[in-house]
Scaffold this active site. Structure first.
Site, PDB file in Angstrom:
ATOM      1  N   ARG A 172      -2.071  -5.919  -8.407  1.00 30.86           N
ATOM      2  CA  ARG A 172      -0.915  -6.780  -8.160  1.00 30.86           C
ATOM      3  C   ARG A 172      -0.774  -7.845  -9.222  1.00 30.86           C
ATOM      4  O   ARG A 172       0.294  -8.098  -9.743  1.00 30.86           O
ATOM      5  CB  ARG A 172      -1.048  -7.465  -6.795  1.00 30.86           C
TER       6      ARG A 172
ATOM      7  N   HIS B 235       0.841  -1.208   0.000  1.00 24.74           N
ATOM      8  CA  HIS B 235       0.000   0.000   0.000  1.00 24.74           C
ATOM      9  C   HIS B 235       0.876   1.259   0.000  1.00 24.74           C
ATOM     10  O   HIS B 235       0.599   2.215  -0.729  1.00 24.74           O
ATOM     11  CB  HIS B 235      -0.881   0.053   1.258  1.00 24.74           C
TER      12      HIS B 235
ATOM     13  N   SER C 158      -2.972  -7.891   3.086  1.00 27.40           N
ATOM     14  CA  SER C 158      -3.122  -7.698   4.531  1.00 27.40           C
ATOM     15  C   SER C 158      -3.510  -8.987   5.239  1.00 27.40           C
ATOM     16  O   SER C 158      -3.088  -9.229   6.373  1.00 27.40           O
ATOM     17  CB  SER C 158      -4.174  -6.629   4.808  1.00 27.40           C
TER      18      SER C 158
ATOM     19  N   LYS D  33     -17.170  -6.913   6.841  1.00 26.72           N
ATOM     20  CA  LYS D  33     -15.879  -7.483   7.226  1.00 26.72           C
ATOM     21  C   LYS D  33     -15.675  -7.305   8.721  1.00 26.72           C
ATOM     22  O   LYS D  33     -16.145  -6.331   9.305  1.00 26.72           O
ATOM     23  CB  LYS D  33     -14.743  -6.759   6.493  1.00 26.72           C
TER      24      LYS D  33
HETATM   25  P1  ADP Z   1      -9.952  -3.557  -0.282  1.00 22.49           P
HETATM   26  O1  ADP Z   1     -10.804  -4.305   0.702  1.00 22.49           O
HETATM   27  O2  ADP Z   1     -10.575  -2.269  -0.758  1.00 22.49           O
HETATM   28  O3  ADP Z   1      -9.446  -4.394  -1.429  1.00 22.49           O
HETATM   29  P2  ADP Z   1      -7.207  -3.504   0.643  1.00 22.49           P
HETATM   30  O4  ADP Z   1      -6.620  -2.768   1.809  1.00 22.49           O
HETATM   31  O5  ADP Z   1      -7.039  -4.975   0.603  1.00 22.49           O
HETATM   32  O6  ADP Z   1      -8.712  -3.065   0.592  1.00 22.49           O
HETATM   33  O7  ADP Z   1      -6.595  -2.918  -0.694  1.00 22.49           O
HETATM   34  C1  ADP Z   1      -6.743  -1.574  -1.058  1.00 22.49           C
HETATM   35  C2  ADP Z   1      -6.151  -1.368  -2.431  1.00 22.49           C
HETATM   36  O8  ADP Z   1      -4.740  -1.604  -2.379  1.00 22.49           O
HETATM   37  C3  ADP Z   1      -6.665  -2.313  -3.513  1.00 22.49           C
HETATM   38  O9  ADP Z   1      -6.692  -1.614  -4.735  1.00 22.49           O
HETATM   39  C4  ADP Z   1      -5.636  -3.410  -3.559  1.00 22.49           C
HETATM   40  O10 ADP Z   1      -5.589  -4.006  -4.838  1.00 22.49           O
HETATM   41  C5  ADP Z   1      -4.381  -2.618  -3.274  1.00 22.49           C
HETATM   42  N1  ADP Z   1      -3.335  -3.438  -2.661  1.00 22.49           N
HETATM   43  C6  ADP Z   1      -3.431  -4.276  -1.622  1.00 22.49           C
HETATM   44  N2  ADP Z   1      -2.244  -4.871  -1.362  1.00 22.49           N
HETATM   45  C7  ADP Z   1      -1.377  -4.364  -2.274  1.00 22.49           C
HETATM   46  C8  ADP Z   1      -0.007  -4.609  -2.580  1.00 22.49           C
HETATM   47  N3  ADP Z   1       0.723  -5.486  -1.910  1.00 22.49           N
HETATM   48  N4  ADP Z   1       0.533  -3.919  -3.590  1.00 22.49           N
HETATM   49  C9  ADP Z   1      -0.200  -3.065  -4.307  1.00 22.49           C
HETATM   50  N5  ADP Z   1      -1.487  -2.814  -4.102  1.00 22.49           N
HETATM   51  C10 ADP Z   1      -2.082  -3.451  -3.110  1.00 22.49           C
END
Ligand code: ADP
Length: 159
Positions: free
Chosen positions: A90, A17, A128, A41
């Site tokens: 990703r 992130h 995460s 969630k």
């Molecule tokens: P959500 O529930 O909205 O998917 P996340 O916190 O899992 O929330 O992810 C938020 C955004 O960040 C999404 O667009 C996800 O694809 C991106 N994201 C999550 N992990 C990574 C990572 N390791 N690298 C790049 N982008 C990521």
């Protein structure tokens, strides 16, 4: 001022992130990182903890703000004056869901453009939920999360 909104669950924020946030900061004048309150969630960290961890991971940058919201992403984007929405991509597995969301958001608010950014390859397998699982099993996740998150994970799982 060209501002964008980066919405997500951030439970917790990872280096993947952070990589996306830094890329967005280079492209736009301002980035609003927003923690989505998703009733379906059950997060490990409270909204306040997630907001604080993002803030503490990005001290020293002045074109970023962190907040939270409950409701439609596009409405929040309008509220903060964003011209677009940032999402991270990703792998191909992210594509279908993200594509659907981007098109739906465009239907709801045609003035907002979704911009996809790719993190460094070393973060492409990071999410995460893997971090939460590893940390619960006391595995070392120090190369995947900011120091402040590492500390909070240790506190959470030592309780
Ligand atoms: P959500 O529930 O909205 O998917 P996340 O916190 O899992 O929330 O992810 C938020 C955004 O960040 C999404 O667009 C996800 O694809 C991106 N994201 C999550 N992990 C990574 C990572 N390791 N690298 C790049 N982008 C990521």
């Amino acid at each position: 001022m060209r501002k964008v909104l980066y919405p997500g669950t951030f439970d917790p924020v990872t280096n993947g992130h952070i990589d996306i946030i830094k890329r967005a900061m280079e492209l736009f004048d301002g980035v609003v990182v927003t923690v989505a309150i998703n009733p379906s969630k059950t997060p490990l960290f409270t909204v306040e903890e997630r907001v604080q961890m993002i803030r503490d991971s990005l001290t020293g940058f002045n074109n970023i703000t962190v907040d939270s919201f409950d409701g439609l992403v596009v409405e929040h984007a309008h509220q903060v004056g964003a011209i677009g929405i940032i999402r991270g991509l990703r792998a191909v597995s992210d594509f279908e869901y993200e594509f659907q969301m981007a098109l739906m958001n465009r239907k709801l608010a045609g003035d907002l453009t979704t911009v996809f950014l790719m993190p460094h390859e070393k973060y492409t397998y990071l999410n995460s939920s893997i971090i939460r699982n590893l940390a619960e099993l006391k595995s070392d996740v120090s190369e995947f999360v900011p120091q402040v998150v590492l500390q909070k994970l240790k506190e959470k799982f030592s309780q």
